[in-house]
Design a protein around this motif. Structure first.
Motif, short mmCIF file in Angstrom:
data_model
loop_
_atom_site.label_atom_id
_atom_site.label_comp_id
_atom_site.label_asym_id
_atom_site.label_seq_id
_atom_site.Cartn_x
_atom_site.Cartn_y
_atom_site.Cartn_z
N MET A 237 -12.09 51.22 47.49
CA MET A 237 -13.48 51.81 48.07
C MET A 237 -13.29 52.74 49.27
O MET A 237 -13.70 53.86 49.28
CB MET A 237 -14.32 50.78 48.19
N VAL A 238 -12.60 52.32 50.14
CA VAL A 238 -12.27 52.97 51.43
C VAL A 238 -11.57 54.29 50.85
O VAL A 238 -11.99 55.33 51.61
CB VAL A 238 -11.29 52.31 52.39
N MET A 239 -10.41 54.19 50.32
CA MET A 239 -9.70 55.30 49.56
C MET A 239 -10.52 56.56 48.97
O MET A 239 -10.22 57.57 49.20
CB MET A 239 -8.40 54.82 49.04
N VAL A 736 -1.73 55.80 53.85
CA VAL A 736 -2.24 55.17 55.35
C VAL A 736 -3.24 54.01 55.10
O VAL A 736 -3.26 53.07 55.91
CB VAL A 736 -2.65 56.40 56.21
N VAL A 737 -4.15 54.20 54.35
CA VAL A 737 -5.34 53.18 53.94
C VAL A 737 -4.43 51.76 53.85
O VAL A 737 -4.79 50.96 53.98
CB VAL A 737 -6.24 53.68 52.84
N LEU A 738 -3.68 52.05 52.56
CA LEU A 738 -2.70 50.91 52.05
C LEU A 738 -1.98 50.17 53.14
O LEU A 738 -1.64 49.09 53.43
CB LEU A 738 -1.84 51.38 50.82
N SER A 739 -1.65 51.14 54.13
CA SER A 739 -0.86 50.59 55.48
C SER A 739 -1.54 49.63 55.92
O SER A 739 -0.96 48.56 56.90
CB SER A 739 0.07 51.65 55.98
N THR A 740 -2.93 49.70 56.02
CA THR A 740 -3.71 48.68 56.74
C THR A 740 -3.97 47.33 56.15
O THR A 740 -4.41 46.49 56.68
CB THR A 740 -5.18 49.23 56.96
N SER A 741 -3.23 47.04 55.08
CA SER A 741 -3.32 45.79 54.35
C SER A 741 -2.85 44.69 55.16
O SER A 741 -1.72 45.13 55.95
CB SER A 741 -2.46 46.00 53.11
N THR A 742 -3.36 43.44 54.91
CA THR A 742 -2.73 42.34 55.78
C THR A 742 -1.68 41.71 55.06
O THR A 742 -1.24 40.84 55.59
CB THR A 742 -3.96 41.47 55.97
N PHE A 743 -0.99 42.22 53.83
CA PHE A 743 -0.01 41.65 53.44
C PHE A 743 1.28 42.74 53.51
O PHE A 743 1.06 43.80 53.02
CB PHE A 743 -0.35 41.67 51.77
N ALA A 744 2.24 42.11 54.16
CA ALA A 744 3.17 42.80 54.59
C ALA A 744 4.02 43.48 53.31
O ALA A 744 4.54 44.67 53.53
CB ALA A 744 4.27 42.03 55.36
N LEU A 745 4.45 42.92 52.31
CA LEU A 745 4.88 43.62 51.13
C LEU A 745 4.30 45.04 50.72
O LEU A 745 4.86 45.99 50.48
CB LEU A 745 4.70 42.67 50.07
N MET A 749 5.45 48.71 52.76
CA MET A 749 5.76 49.36 51.71
C MET A 749 4.96 50.87 51.91
O MET A 749 5.81 51.85 51.71
CB MET A 749 5.72 49.18 50.36
N ALA A 750 3.91 50.85 52.18
CA ALA A 750 3.19 51.78 52.54
C ALA A 750 3.36 52.77 53.45
O ALA A 750 3.37 53.86 53.36
CB ALA A 750 1.61 51.55 52.49
N ARG A 751 3.77 52.15 54.50
CA ARG A 751 4.14 52.97 55.91
C ARG A 751 5.35 53.36 55.81
O ARG A 751 5.41 54.54 56.33
CB ARG A 751 4.55 51.86 56.90
N ILE A 752 6.49 53.01 55.16
CA ILE A 752 7.63 53.66 54.74
C ILE A 752 7.38 54.93 53.93
O ILE A 752 7.86 56.01 54.08
CB ILE A 752 8.90 52.81 54.35
N THR A 753 6.38 54.81 52.92
CA THR A 753 5.97 55.87 51.82
C THR A 753 5.56 56.82 52.66
O THR A 753 5.72 58.10 52.50
CB THR A 753 5.18 55.34 50.89
N VAL A 754 4.60 56.60 53.88
CA VAL A 754 4.10 57.63 54.61
C VAL A 754 5.01 58.56 55.27
O VAL A 754 5.11 59.75 55.06
CB VAL A 754 3.22 57.01 55.59
N ILE A 755 6.47 57.92 55.68
CA ILE A 755 7.27 58.45 56.42
C ILE A 755 7.96 59.25 55.31
O ILE A 755 8.37 60.40 55.74
CB ILE A 755 8.36 57.40 56.97
#
Length: 794
Positions: A237-239, A736-745, A749-755
Motif C-alpha cells: 500500500m505504501v509502495m 527503498v520501501v522494501l528495504s524498510t522491512s523488519t525481515f532481514a532476508l 536483498m532490497a538494499r543491495i538491489t538499490v545499489i
C-alpha cells in the motif's frame, strides 16, 4: 533487402498492427483484460505459513537428519518464557510462588507436553537405600527462609539448571514449555499457541507487575516469520502511493498515471490468482511479491508512456499516431525486458529455499501478465483518455540533438570513450575483488530487525540467561539398552566434558549428567560418587528406579530413545556466525570419530545449524541457475539486437552492476544472507531493461537514421535517457520501501538491489556508450529506411 532489415520491418509491422488493433478495438480490449484480471483474482487465496520448516526443501540433508532425531525421541517445539524480577532475586517466597503459578498455568498451553521450570526441577536425594525425586520447590508459600536459602543453594549448584533454566546470579529464570504440534495446519496451530501464550503472559504481568517477561523459542520464531509476512504484504500500500506520486511527477499527466495504476493492479490481481490456483502459501520471502510486481510492472508502462508523451508534446503528433509510434519503438524492448525478467526470476527455482521458488514463480507470472496488460490495457486506456497536448513543438531532431541535459551527458562520453572505459573497468575490477570478500552469515535471530519483539526478547535472553542457538547429537551405543554400558557412559561423559570446554558453549545437557547425579544419590549423596556407574546392572537399576520416580510429563523420553540404545546430547551455544556454527559442528563430529567407537559417531543437527548452512547451500545451487540465466538472456539479446558482437558486449553491462553492488556491500556490511543470494538472478531482468532500451535506440539511430556511432550515442541519450532515469527512480522507490522491512532476508536483498539499480544506470550511461563507440567502425553508416520513415522520426 537483407535478412536483418526484413526482420526489422517484420517486427515494426507487427508492433504497428498490434497498436492499431488495440486502438481500433479499445473498448473490447479493455473489457476483455478487465475480465481476465478479475477472473484470475477471483481464484486468489492468500494463506500464510510461518513454520520455519518451509525454508528447507524435503531433500535437504540437514532437515532429514533433524527430523530423524526428533522421530527417535519426541518431536517437539518450544516456548521459552523468561522471568526477570525487578528485585533481581528469583529465590524469594513471593517470586517462587509466582513461578509456581505460571508453571502450573503453562500446562494449559495448547498442545503442551512438558513444562520445565526451576520450581518443578526433579531434584534427587537419598535416605538410606531409598531414592527420592521431588520438585525442587513446591508449596513455596509455606517455605521458611532457611528452606528457600537451601533451594537457592541447590539450584545454583545444579549443572542441568545453571545457564539453562537460571543464570549464575539467580536473577533470571526460564520456563520452557514443550509443545507437540499436530502439524496438520501450522497456519492455525502456531497462532493458536501464540495467542494462548500471550494471554497467559498478559494475565501474569497484571498479577505480578514486579516481573519483566520475555519469550523466545521455536514457536515464537515461527510467529515472527508469520507476522513478518503480513507486515511486508502491507508495504504494498505504501509502495502503491509512492508509485502514483512519482509517476504523476515524472509524466506530469493524470491519465498516464491512472493507466499505469490500472496495469500494476491488474498484474498483482493476476498474481494473486496464480497463488490461489497453485495452492501456494505465503512466507516472509514470497510475501513481498506485490511490491516487486508493482515496481517492475511500472517500468514497462513508463517506457511506453514517456515515448508517447514525447511524441505528443515535442513532435506534435496526434494521439493515435503517437500511440502507434510509441508501441512501434517500445514493443520489442519491453518484450525483451519482460522476457529476461521472467527468465531471471524463474532461475530462483534452482535454489534450495522453497519460499524463493514461490517468489520467483509468482513474480515471473506477474511480469508476464504485466507485459500483456501494458501492451493491451495501457494503450487502450490512453486511446480512450483525452490528451492534454502541449502547443510547443520542438525543433527538428537534428537541431535538438545536441541540446539538453542528456545530450550534454552524451557529449561528455563521446569525447573520451577510451579513458572512461579504462577508468570504469578499473573501478569495477576493484569492487569485484571486494565482492569476493563478503562472507555468509545466516543467524536466524538476526533475520529480524531490532524493532521486532522476538529479536529484542531473544537478545535479552542471550545476554542474561542462556544462548538461543543449539546443536544436537543422537549418540548411539550399538545395542538395545546400551546406554547403561559403563564404556558408553564413560565416553559420553568425556564428550560432555570436552563440549563444556569449548569457548562458544553455554550449556550441555547429556544423559551422562543424569547418570552421575543418580549414582551420587544412590550412595548417600556422597560427592565422591558423582560419576557414571561402573557396573552395567547397577546403572540399569538406577535408571529404572529414577524413571519410576518421575512424574507424568517430566520423563526422559526427550533424552533417551525407546529401546535405550541412543541418547540425546543438546549443546547450547552463544550466538555465533554461520561459519563458526558449522565449524563447531564439524569439530564435534570429528571428536567423536577420533575418540569414540563407531556406534557413537553422530551428525550434529538443529534448526540453528540448518539455517547456518542454508546460505551456502543456496549459493551453490543458484550458481548453475545464474549461469543458465546469463546465457539465455545473452542469446535473447543477440537475437533481438540482431548483432552477435553487441549481444556479447551486453554481458558486460548486465553482469558488472551486480559485482559493483556486492563490492560496495562489502564496504557497508561485509556479510550476506540467504536472501541476497538470489539478487543476481532477480536483478538481471531489471539491469537488462536499461541495457536493451539504450542499445535498441543506438542501433535504431545507426540503422534507420544513418547516424555515426557518436551521434547515435547522443540520439540514444536524448530519446531514452529520461525514460531510463524515470524507471530507475520508480524502481528505487519500490526497493527503498522494501528495504524498510523488519525481515532481514527481504530488507538486505532490497538494499543491495538499490545499489545495483543505481550502478546499472551509471554503467549504462558511462561504460556502455563508451564501449559501443569503441567497437563500432567510424566509417560505418547504414541507411536502410526510406526517407519517409526518417522524416517521421524527426
Amino acid at each position: 533487402m537483407n535478412a536483418i532489415q526484413k526482420t526489422k520491418n517484420a517486427a515494426n509491422a507487427f508492433a504497428k498492427n498490434w497498436a492499431n488493433f488495440v486502438i481500433k478495438f479499445k473498448w473490447p480490449v479493455l473489457i476483455l483484460t478487465i475480465l481476465l484480471a478479475m477472473g484470475l483474482a477471483s481464484q486468489g487465496k492468500m494463506e500464510f505459513d510461518g513454520d520455519y520448516h518451509v525454508f528447507f526443501s524435503e531433500s535437504n540433508p540437514e532437515l532429514e537428519a533433524f527430523d530423524a532425531l526428533q522421530e527417535k525421541y519426541t518431536k517437539d517445539d518450544n516456548i521459552i518464557v523468561v522471568l526477570a524480577p525487578k528485585d533481581g532475586n528469583i529465590f524469594t517466597r513471593e517470586n517462587l510462588v509466582a513461578i509456581e503459578e505460571l508453571t502450573a498455568e503453562a500446562w494449559n498451553t495448547p498442545y503442551s507436553s512438558r513444562v520445565d521450570a526451576v520450581t518443578n526441577f526433579q531434584h534427587t536425594s537419598a535416605q538410606g537405600d531409598d531414592l527420592y525425586v521431588d520438585d525442587l520447590s513446591y508449596d513455596s508459600a509455606n517455605k521458611t527462609d532457611a528452606e528457600i536459602a537451601e533451594i537457592r543453594e541447590k539450584a545454583l549448584k545444579e549443572p542441568l539448571l545453571v545457564h539453562r533454566i537460571i543464570n549464575e546470579e539467580g536473577s533470571v529464570t526460564a520456563i520452557n514449555i514443550t509443545v507437540r504440534l499436530p502439524g496438520e495446519n501450522s497456519a492455525a496451530e502456531i497462532p493458536e499457541v501464540t495467542i494462548a501464550t500471550r494471554e497467559m503472559m498478559s494475565k501474569f504481568q497484571e498479577s505480578h507487575p514486579n516481573f519483566d517477561v520475555y519469550t523466545t523459542g521455536l514457536v515464537p520464531l515461527n510467529t515472527a516469520f508469520f507476522e513478518s509476512s503480513q507486515k511486508d504484504l502491507m508495504l504494498t500500500m505504501v509502495m502503491l502511493l509512492i508509485v502514483v506520486i512519482v509517476t504523476l511527477i515524472l509524466t506530469r499527466n493524470f491519465f498516464a498515471t491512472l493507466a499505469t495504476l490500472v496495469v500494476v493492479l491488474f498484474s498483482i490481481m493476476s498474481a494473486v490468482g496464480f497463488i490461489g490456483l497453485n495452492g501456494i502459501k505465503l512466507t516472509p520471502p514470497s510475501a513481498v511479491f506485490p511490491t516487486m510486481i508493482l515496481t517492475l510492472a511500472v517500468a514497462d508502462s513508463i517506457h511506453i508512456l514517456v515515448t508517447y508523451l514525447q511524441k505528443v508534446r515535442k513532435d506534435g503528433l496526434d494521439k493515435k499516431a503517437a500511440l502507434v509510434e510509441s508501441m512501434r519503438l517500445n514493443f520489442m524492448p519491453v518484450f525483451i525486458t519482460s522476457l529476461t525478467t521472467v527468465i531471471g526470476f524463474l532461475t530462483l527455482n534452482y535454489g534450495d529455499v522453497p519460499p524463493f521458488w514461490d517468489l520467483g514463480n509468482i513474480v515471473a507470472f506477474g511480469m508476464a501478465m504485466a507485459f500483456l496488460f501494458s501492451t493491451t490495457t495501457l494503450p487502450a486506456l490512453m486511446a480512450i483518455f483525452p490528451i492534454w497536448k502541449s502547443k510547443k513543438i520542438a525543433k527538428q531532431q537534428d537541431k535538438e540533438l545536441h541540446k539538453g541535459m542528456y545530450a550534454r551527458l552524451g557529449q561528455f562520453v563521446i569525447k573520451q570513450p577510451l579513458r572512461l572505459t579504462i577508468i570504469s573497468l578499473a573501478i569495477i575490477g576493484m569492487l569485484a575483488y571486494l565482492a569476493s570478500k563478503n562472507v555468509f552469515n545466516d543467524e536466524f535471530v538476526e533475520y529480524f530487525d531490532t524493532t521486532v519483539q522476538f529479536r529484542q526478547d531473544s537478545d535479552f535472553i542471550n545476554e542474561n540467561l542462556t544462548g538461543f542457538y543449539n546443536v544436537e547429537f543422537s549418540v548411539g551405543s550399538g545395542e538395545s539398552g546400551g546406554i547403561n554400558n559403563p564404556e558408553y557412559l564413560q565416553k559420553l561423559n568425556e564428550f560432555e566434558v570436552w563440549l563444556e570446554e569449548q569457548p562458544e558453549v553455554v550449556h550441555v545437557n547429556a544423559f551422562s549428567e543424569v547418570a552421575r547425579r543418580v549414582n551420587r544419590s544412590m550412595h548417600g549423596d556422597d560427592q565422591n560418587f558423582y560419576k557414571v556407574p561402573e557396573n552395567r546392572e547397577e546403572a540399569a537399576q538406577y535408571l529404572l528406579l529414577y524413571e519410576l520416580s518421575l512424574p507424568f510429563g517430566l520423563d526422559l523420553n526427550n533424552q533417551i530413545n525407546v529401546d535405550k540404545s541412543e541418547s540425546r546430547v543438546t549443546v547450547t551455544l552463544e550466538n555465533n556466525s554461520s561459519a563458526e556454527m558449522i565449524a563447531f559442528a564439524e569439530r564435534s563430529e570429528q571428536w567423536l570419530e577420533d575418540n569414540a567407537p563407531e556406534a557413537m559417531h553422530s551428525l550434529a543437527v538443529s534448526p540453528t545449524l540448518m539455517f547456518s548452512k542454508l546460505g551456502f547451500r543456496q549459493a551453490e545451487s543458484m550458481f548453475k541457475g545464474n549461469i543458465i540465466a546469463l546465457i539465455l538472456i545473452s542469446l535473447v539479446l543477440m537475437i533481438a539486437l540482431r548483432n552477435v558482437k553487441l549481444g556479447f558486449l551486453s554481458i558486460i553491462p548486465n553482469v558488472t552492476p551486480v559485482l559493483v553492488g556486492f563490492g560496495l556491500w562489502f564496504l557497508l556490511k561485509g556479510t550476506i544472507n540467504t536472501g541476497m543470494v538470489i539478487v543476481f538472478g532477480m536483478t538481471l531482468g531489471i539491469i537488462v531493461d536499461d541495457t536493451v532500451h539504450f542499445m535498441s535506440k543506438f542501433l535504431r539511430a545507426r540503422r534507420e537514421l544513418g547516424y555515426n556511432a557518436k551521434d547515435a550515442i547522443i540520439y540514444a541519450f536524448e530519446t531514452v535517457g529520461k525514460a531510463l532515469v524515470t524507471t530507475t527512480i520508480v524502481l528505487l522507490a519500490g526497493f527503498v520501501v522494501l528495504s524498510t522491512s523488519t525481515f532481514a532476508l527481504n530488507s538486505y536483498m532490497a538494499r543491495i538491489t538499490v545499489i545495483i539499480i543505481i550502478a546499472a544506470l551509471v554503467i549504462d550511461f558511462i561504460l556502455l556508450p563508451s564501449l559501443l563507440i569503441l567497437v563500432s567502425k567510424k566509417e560505418e553508416k547504414i541507411v536502410t529506411e526510406p526517407k519517409m520513415q526518417m522524416q517521421l522520426d524527426k
